[in-house]
Design a protein around this motif. Sequence first.
Motif, PDB file in Angstrom:
ATOM      1  N   PHE A  89      -4.684  -3.760  -0.613  1.00  0.00           N
ATOM      2  CA  PHE A  89      -5.940  -3.047  -0.859  1.00  0.00           C
ATOM      3  C   PHE A  89      -6.543  -2.544   0.440  1.00  0.00           C
ATOM      4  O   PHE A  89      -6.356  -3.136   1.500  1.00  0.00           O
ATOM      5  CB  PHE A  89      -6.906  -3.972  -1.604  1.00  0.00           C
ATOM      6  CG  PHE A  89      -6.298  -4.436  -2.903  1.00  0.00           C
ATOM      7  CD1 PHE A  89      -6.451  -3.683  -4.048  1.00  0.00           C
ATOM      8  CD2 PHE A  89      -5.512  -5.576  -2.952  1.00  0.00           C
ATOM      9  CE1 PHE A  89      -5.837  -4.070  -5.233  1.00  0.00           C
ATOM     10  CE2 PHE A  89      -4.892  -5.973  -4.137  1.00  0.00           C
ATOM     11  CZ  PHE A  89      -5.059  -5.217  -5.277  1.00  0.00           C
ATOM     12  N   THR A  90      -7.322  -1.456   0.315  1.00  0.00           N
ATOM     13  CA  THR A  90      -7.935  -0.843   1.498  1.00  0.00           C
ATOM     14  C   THR A  90      -9.328  -1.386   1.786  1.00  0.00           C
ATOM     15  O   THR A  90      -9.891  -1.097   2.839  1.00  0.00           O
ATOM     16  CB  THR A  90      -8.036   0.685   1.341  1.00  0.00           C
ATOM     17  OG1 THR A  90      -8.777   0.982   0.147  1.00  0.00           O
ATOM     18  CG2 THR A  90      -6.649   1.324   1.270  1.00  0.00           C
ATOM     19  N   SER A  91      -9.885  -2.171   0.854  1.00  0.00           N
ATOM     20  CA  SER A  91     -11.220  -2.737   1.071  1.00  0.00           C
ATOM     21  C   SER A  91     -11.431  -3.920   0.137  1.00  0.00           C
ATOM     22  O   SER A  91     -10.691  -4.097  -0.834  1.00  0.00           O
ATOM     23  CB  SER A  91     -12.306  -1.681   0.795  1.00  0.00           C
ATOM     24  OG  SER A  91     -12.350  -1.398  -0.591  1.00  0.00           O
ATOM     25  N   THR A  94     -12.127  -2.552  -3.419  1.00  0.00           N
ATOM     26  CA  THR A  94     -10.977  -2.182  -4.252  1.00  0.00           C
ATOM     27  C   THR A  94     -10.216  -3.425  -4.715  1.00  0.00           C
ATOM     28  O   THR A  94      -9.719  -3.454  -5.833  1.00  0.00           O
ATOM     29  CB  THR A  94     -10.025  -1.204  -3.536  1.00  0.00           C
ATOM     30  OG1 THR A  94      -9.577  -1.768  -2.307  1.00  0.00           O
ATOM     31  CG2 THR A  94     -10.690   0.140  -3.289  1.00  0.00           C
ATOM     32  N   TRP A  98      -9.786  -4.684  -8.778  1.00  0.00           N
ATOM     33  CA  TRP A  98      -8.480  -4.990  -9.362  1.00  0.00           C
ATOM     34  C   TRP A  98      -8.417  -6.418  -9.903  1.00  0.00           C
ATOM     35  O   TRP A  98      -7.857  -6.658 -10.968  1.00  0.00           O
ATOM     36  CB  TRP A  98      -7.401  -4.780  -8.302  1.00  0.00           C
ATOM     37  CG  TRP A  98      -6.036  -5.272  -8.678  1.00  0.00           C
ATOM     38  CD1 TRP A  98      -5.122  -4.614  -9.448  1.00  0.00           C
ATOM     39  CD2 TRP A  98      -5.425  -6.505  -8.292  1.00  0.00           C
ATOM     40  NE1 TRP A  98      -3.979  -5.380  -9.566  1.00  0.00           N
ATOM     41  CE2 TRP A  98      -4.145  -6.541  -8.860  1.00  0.00           C
ATOM     42  CE3 TRP A  98      -5.845  -7.591  -7.518  1.00  0.00           C
ATOM     43  CZ2 TRP A  98      -3.267  -7.606  -8.681  1.00  0.00           C
ATOM     44  CZ3 TRP A  98      -4.984  -8.655  -7.341  1.00  0.00           C
ATOM     45  CH2 TRP A  98      -3.703  -8.654  -7.915  1.00  0.00           C
ATOM     46  N   ASP A 128      -4.196  -0.177  -3.572  1.00  0.00           N
ATOM     47  CA  ASP A 128      -5.332   0.071  -4.478  1.00  0.00           C
ATOM     48  C   ASP A 128      -4.876   0.421  -5.900  1.00  0.00           C
ATOM     49  O   ASP A 128      -5.256   1.450  -6.470  1.00  0.00           O
ATOM     50  CB  ASP A 128      -6.248   1.169  -3.923  1.00  0.00           C
ATOM     51  CG  ASP A 128      -6.956   0.748  -2.648  1.00  0.00           C
ATOM     52  OD1 ASP A 128      -6.939  -0.455  -2.325  1.00  0.00           O
ATOM     53  OD2 ASP A 128      -7.538   1.616  -1.986  1.00  0.00           O
ATOM     54  N   GLN A 131      -6.587   2.715  -9.018  1.00  0.00           N
ATOM     55  CA  GLN A 131      -7.875   3.180  -8.520  1.00  0.00           C
ATOM     56  C   GLN A 131      -7.718   4.576  -7.926  1.00  0.00           C
ATOM     57  O   GLN A 131      -6.600   5.045  -7.722  1.00  0.00           O
ATOM     58  CB  GLN A 131      -8.418   2.176  -7.499  1.00  0.00           C
ATOM     59  CG  GLN A 131      -8.640   0.804  -8.161  1.00  0.00           C
ATOM     60  CD  GLN A 131      -9.149  -0.229  -7.210  1.00  0.00           C
ATOM     61  OE1 GLN A 131     -10.184  -0.034  -6.596  1.00  0.00           O
ATOM     62  NE2 GLN A 131      -8.436  -1.337  -7.094  1.00  0.00           N
ATOM     63  N   SER A 133      -7.954   5.645  -5.043  1.00  0.00           N
ATOM     64  CA  SER A 133      -7.241   5.673  -3.763  1.00  0.00           C
ATOM     65  C   SER A 133      -5.829   5.093  -3.859  1.00  0.00           C
ATOM     66  O   SER A 133      -5.227   4.755  -2.847  1.00  0.00           O
ATOM     67  CB  SER A 133      -8.047   4.906  -2.710  1.00  0.00           C
ATOM     68  OG  SER A 133      -8.371   3.611  -3.194  1.00  0.00           O
ATOM     69  N   MET A 134      -5.267   5.031  -5.065  1.00  0.00           N
ATOM     70  CA  MET A 134      -3.936   4.444  -5.252  1.00  0.00           C
ATOM     71  C   MET A 134      -2.864   5.266  -4.540  1.00  0.00           C
ATOM     72  O   MET A 134      -2.860   6.496  -4.573  1.00  0.00           O
ATOM     73  CB  MET A 134      -3.600   4.342  -6.740  1.00  0.00           C
ATOM     74  CG  MET A 134      -2.264   3.679  -7.007  1.00  0.00           C
ATOM     75  SD  MET A 134      -2.111   3.362  -8.777  1.00  0.00           S
ATOM     76  CE  MET A 134      -0.362   3.048  -8.877  1.00  0.00           C
TER      77      MET A 134
END
Length: 141
Positions: A89-91, A94, A98, A128, A131, A133-134
């Motif tokens: 994940f980027t954050s 996110t 999930w 992500d 989402q 940003s996947m």
Amino acid sequence: MSNTDNTTFKPDNTNLLAKIKAFQASQNQETFMAVLEELQGDNAYLLVPTSSPVTGENPEKGWTTLEKGAQLSFTSVFETEGKLVMGVFTSQATLMSWATETKPFVTLPAKEVLEIAVENKISQLIIDSNQESMFVLGRTV
């Protein structure tokens, strides 16, 4: 994992997220390679769910250093169709979107996550999952 030189690693996913968005708008070799290059650079980082909280030494700006050889137990590695897939994940937002419940996680430079994936024969990294940003990064093993 390689030793990351803390003087060059400057955690910031702004460029990574912009490049993922550009890839989603125009899925071609150029935009894909831009994402891959950002993942291999000195700014991108990824959160990986773990089985228990991870603690380290030398806290600096919220980041700590793990001992060399420290064992990490990731909980987002799954086997699908005989291949290992790892969710990252980027954050924290996110990750929490999930996850069905609060999960401990470790945040690592993205290039180290890529190294871990290669070392452990992980076929796909899903960034992500499900989402906006996947991004899916796959390789043949």
